[in-house]
Design a protein around this motif. Sequence first.
Motif, short mmCIF file in Angstrom:
data_model
loop_
_atom_site.label_atom_id
_atom_site.label_comp_id
_atom_site.label_asym_id
_atom_site.label_seq_id
_atom_site.Cartn_x
_atom_site.Cartn_y
_atom_site.Cartn_z
N SER A 103 -5.17 7.11 12.69
CA SER A 103 -4.95 6.82 11.27
C SER A 103 -3.49 6.91 10.84
O SER A 103 -3.22 6.96 9.64
CB SER A 103 -5.80 7.73 10.38
N TYR A 104 -2.56 6.93 11.78
CA TYR A 104 -1.14 6.94 11.41
C TYR A 104 -0.74 5.52 11.01
O TYR A 104 -1.05 4.56 11.69
CB TYR A 104 -0.27 7.43 12.56
N LYS A 105 -0.04 5.41 9.91
CA LYS A 105 0.41 4.12 9.41
C LYS A 105 1.90 3.95 9.71
O LYS A 105 2.73 4.76 9.28
CB LYS A 105 0.19 4.00 7.90
N ARG A 158 4.18 -0.96 7.50
CA ARG A 158 4.23 -2.17 8.33
C ARG A 158 2.83 -2.75 8.47
O ARG A 158 1.86 -2.03 8.72
CB ARG A 158 4.80 -1.83 9.71
N VAL A 159 2.71 -4.06 8.32
CA VAL A 159 1.43 -4.74 8.50
C VAL A 159 1.29 -5.09 9.99
O VAL A 159 2.14 -5.78 10.55
CB VAL A 159 1.37 -6.04 7.65
N PRO A 160 0.24 -4.58 10.64
CA PRO A 160 0.11 -4.80 12.09
C PRO A 160 -0.34 -6.23 12.41
O PRO A 160 -1.03 -6.88 11.63
CB PRO A 160 -0.95 -3.79 12.50
N PHE A 161 0.05 -6.69 13.60
CA PHE A 161 -0.42 -7.98 14.10
C PHE A 161 -1.84 -7.85 14.62
O PHE A 161 -2.67 -8.74 14.42
CB PHE A 161 0.50 -8.50 15.21
N ASN A 162 -2.11 -6.75 15.31
CA ASN A 162 -3.44 -6.49 15.86
C ASN A 162 -3.95 -5.16 15.32
O ASN A 162 -3.23 -4.18 15.31
CB ASN A 162 -3.38 -6.41 17.40
N SER A 202 -6.27 -1.73 15.26
CA SER A 202 -6.80 -0.79 16.26
C SER A 202 -8.06 -0.14 15.69
O SER A 202 -8.27 -0.09 14.48
CB SER A 202 -5.76 0.26 16.62
N PHE A 203 -8.86 0.40 16.58
CA PHE A 203 -10.13 1.00 16.15
C PHE A 203 -9.95 2.33 15.45
O PHE A 203 -10.75 2.71 14.61
CB PHE A 203 -11.06 1.19 17.36
N ASP A 204 -8.88 3.05 15.80
CA ASP A 204 -8.68 4.38 15.20
C ASP A 204 -7.88 4.35 13.91
O ASP A 204 -7.58 5.39 13.33
CB ASP A 204 -8.03 5.33 16.21
N GLU A 263 2.33 -0.54 16.68
CA GLU A 263 2.29 -1.42 17.84
C GLU A 263 3.56 -1.17 18.64
O GLU A 263 4.67 -1.45 18.16
CB GLU A 263 2.18 -2.88 17.41
N MET A 264 3.39 -0.60 19.80
CA MET A 264 4.53 -0.11 20.57
C MET A 264 5.57 -1.19 20.85
O MET A 264 6.76 -0.94 20.73
CB MET A 264 4.04 0.51 21.87
N SER A 265 5.15 -2.39 21.19
CA SER A 265 6.11 -3.45 21.48
C SER A 265 6.94 -3.82 20.25
O SER A 265 8.15 -4.03 20.34
CB SER A 265 5.41 -4.69 22.03
N VAL A 266 6.31 -3.87 19.09
CA VAL A 266 7.01 -4.18 17.85
C VAL A 266 7.99 -3.06 17.51
O VAL A 266 9.15 -3.31 17.16
CB VAL A 266 6.01 -4.40 16.69
N GLU A 267 7.53 -1.83 17.63
CA GLU A 267 8.38 -0.68 17.29
C GLU A 267 9.58 -0.58 18.22
O GLU A 267 10.69 -0.30 17.78
CB GLU A 267 7.57 0.62 17.32
N GLN A 268 9.36 -0.81 19.51
CA GLN A 268 10.46 -0.74 20.46
C GLN A 268 11.48 -1.85 20.20
O GLN A 268 12.69 -1.62 20.27
CB GLN A 268 9.95 -0.81 21.89
N ALA A 269 10.99 -3.04 19.87
CA ALA A 269 11.91 -4.14 19.56
C ALA A 269 12.70 -3.84 18.28
O ALA A 269 13.92 -4.07 18.23
CB ALA A 269 11.13 -5.44 19.41
N GLN A 270 12.03 -3.33 17.26
CA GLN A 270 12.71 -2.99 16.02
C GLN A 270 13.71 -1.86 16.22
O GLN A 270 14.80 -1.86 15.64
CB GLN A 270 11.69 -2.60 14.93
N TYR A 271 13.36 -0.89 17.05
CA TYR A 271 14.26 0.23 17.33
C TYR A 271 15.51 -0.27 18.08
O TYR A 271 16.62 0.16 17.77
CB TYR A 271 13.55 1.32 18.14
N GLY A 272 15.31 -1.15 19.04
CA GLY A 272 16.45 -1.69 19.78
C GLY A 272 17.40 -2.46 18.88
O GLY A 272 18.62 -2.32 18.97
#
Length: 129
Positions: free
Chosen positions: A36-38, A80-84, A86-88, A93-102
């Motif tokens: 439930s982390y946003k 952030r509005v997710p692309f996909n 999740s059930f929990d 989204e790790m790929s989005v976050e890593q790209a934004q962080y870079g």
Amino acid sequence: MNLLNRTLGIHDQALQVKGRRLEVLAQNIANADTPSYKARDIDFKSVLSGTQAQELAITATRGQHFSSGEAASESGLLYRVPFNTSFDGNTVEMSVEQAQYGKAAADYQATLQFLENRISGLRKALRGD
């Protein structure tokens, strides 16, 4: 101090906002498995324009003066509005976050380099080089 503010311009404030954005993105990555982390991000333009507006705001010299209105929100945090989904309920989204962080790290480094060049120029001027 006024000379220093004019020389550095807005870049010292931009560096602070970019540093805060890096912290928020790092929190997102750290909480990738937290249910439930946003995921959140900072709207750089609105925060920076808010700090500029506060600098240009009229300040009262006496307590009897009228206030100039409401202060702008400094946090600028957005969800952030997710692309996909999740059930929990986690929206990280790790790929989005890593790209934004870079990208944010590269922006931070560029601002640091700009400030370093400005300060180097000031040092040369003060030494008479």
